[in-house]
Scaffold this motif. Structure first.
Motif, short mmCIF file in Angstrom:
data_model
loop_
_atom_site.label_atom_id
_atom_site.label_comp_id
_atom_site.label_asym_id
_atom_site.label_seq_id
_atom_site.Cartn_x
_atom_site.Cartn_y
_atom_site.Cartn_z
N GLY A 167 14.19 -55.79 -19.79
CA GLY A 167 14.01 -56.64 -21.02
C GLY A 167 12.47 -57.10 -20.54
N PRO A 168 11.25 -57.44 -21.22
CA PRO A 168 10.63 -57.98 -20.68
C PRO A 168 10.39 -59.60 -20.59
CG PRO A 168 10.51 -57.19 -23.10
CD PRO A 168 11.12 -56.68 -22.44
N TYR B 177 15.92 -57.72 -24.40
CA TYR B 177 16.51 -56.49 -24.29
C TYR B 177 17.52 -55.43 -24.56
CZ TYR B 177 20.77 -58.75 -23.93
OH TYR B 177 22.23 -60.24 -23.75
N ALA B 178 17.09 -54.10 -24.04
CA ALA B 178 18.13 -53.11 -24.61
C ALA B 178 18.98 -52.72 -23.31
CB ALA B 178 16.67 -52.10 -25.16
N PHE B 179 20.59 -52.51 -23.58
CA PHE B 179 21.04 -52.11 -22.49
C PHE B 179 22.33 -50.48 -22.12
CE2 PHE B 179 23.27 -54.74 -25.41
CZ PHE B 179 24.75 -54.48 -25.33
N GLY C 206 19.89 -56.83 -27.31
CA GLY C 206 19.90 -58.21 -27.57
C GLY C 206 18.68 -58.94 -27.87
N LEU C 207 19.26 -60.43 -27.11
CA LEU C 207 17.94 -61.54 -27.10
C LEU C 207 18.88 -62.63 -26.50
CD1 LEU C 207 15.04 -61.97 -27.77
CD2 LEU C 207 15.96 -62.98 -29.74
N PHE D 140 21.60 -69.21 -24.05
CA PHE D 140 21.90 -68.34 -24.41
C PHE D 140 21.43 -66.47 -24.83
CE2 PHE D 140 21.88 -72.38 -26.68
CZ PHE D 140 23.20 -73.17 -26.45
N GLN D 141 22.62 -65.99 -25.26
CA GLN D 141 22.42 -64.49 -25.44
C GLN D 141 23.20 -64.45 -26.18
OE1 GLN D 141 23.81 -62.43 -22.14
NE2 GLN D 141 21.87 -61.67 -20.93
N ILE D 142 22.28 -63.24 -27.92
CA ILE D 142 22.89 -62.63 -28.49
C ILE D 142 22.72 -61.33 -29.09
CG2 ILE D 142 21.22 -63.08 -30.27
CD1 ILE D 142 23.21 -63.30 -32.34
#
Length: 232
Positions: A114-115, A123-125, A176-177, A182-184
């Motif tokens: 993710g940028p 981001y993607a995963f 996610g972000l 923090f990550q969600i």
């Protein structure tokens, strides 16, 4: 000799700089959240089961938007199944049910991209995982015409008796972000392979063993989870 020393010094400086960058790109944290699982079976009425997961995580920034984030979590998965069978003797419907919860010590590894947008990072995963069952509880019942249960059985923590495999593995995909510490994230996952051990120790576990084998030998826990991680 001077040329050799110059090359060696350059290599050492490069290694030290790379090591410093890698160290500055490591973040540790805690993670937890909501898990919803079910088991897909055409002949059963499968309901989503609301459960949870919690543990520790570490993120390695690799540059160019890439990151690897392994975690060690306690993940609870389960199923709630009901099967309606006609009963000519009672002229009513008979219902057999299985309510199972399995706790896994799980090791998921996220491969993210993710940028970095300064204030935030979407981001993607993809996330392969392996796990080992550490505890479980299963309950099964049988009733006729919504009357009082005439047969009920409960079994806990005896994987062999319930013909349940301890080892699991599978894959999740999601996005996610990341904002500040923090990550969600949201993820869909599924286990690969059957979770029932048909060759396990055969004992008189009755309906529970039959239900576990019949429902999990070719199907598996799959579902959706939402996680919140705090990184330090």
């Amino acid at each position: 000799m001077k040329k050799f020393l110059l090359i060696a010094a350059t290599a050492l400086l490069f290694a030290a700089n790379a090591s410093a960058q890698l160290s500055s790109g490591i973040r540790y944290g805690i993670v937890g959240g909501f898990t919803s699982t079910n088991t897909k079976l055409k002949e059963f009425d499968a309901k989503n089961v609301s459960l949870y997961h919690a543990g520790a995580t570490v993120k390695f920034n690799l540059g160019l938007g890439f990151a690897i984030q392994p975690s060690l979590t306690y993940q609870v998965k389960g199923t709630n199944l009901k099967q309606v069978i006609s009963s000519a003797e009672e002229a009513k419907a008979a219902v057999t049910a299985l309510d199972a919860r399995v706790g896994y010590l799980e090791l998921p590894v996220q491969f993210q991209w993710g940028p970095d947008l300064m204030a935030l990072r979407p981001y993607a995963f993809v996330e392969p995982f392996i796990g080992c069952g550490v505890n479980f509880k299963a309950r099964t019942g049988y009733d006729i015409g919504n009357m009082t249960e005439i047969e009920t059985e409960t079994l806990a923590n005896d994987f062999k008796k319930a013909a349940l495999k301890r080892f699991e593995y599978g894959l999740g995909v999601g996005g996610g972000l990341e904002i500040w510490h923090f990550q969600i994230s949201a993820e869909w996952f599924m286990n690969f392979g059957g979770l029932a051990d048909e060759n396990g120790e055969i004992q008189d576990a009755g309906v529970i063993r039959d239900n576990v084998v019949n429902t999990l030998k070719s199907k598996n826990f799959q579902g959706f989870k939402v996680s919140l991680a705090i990184l330090f």
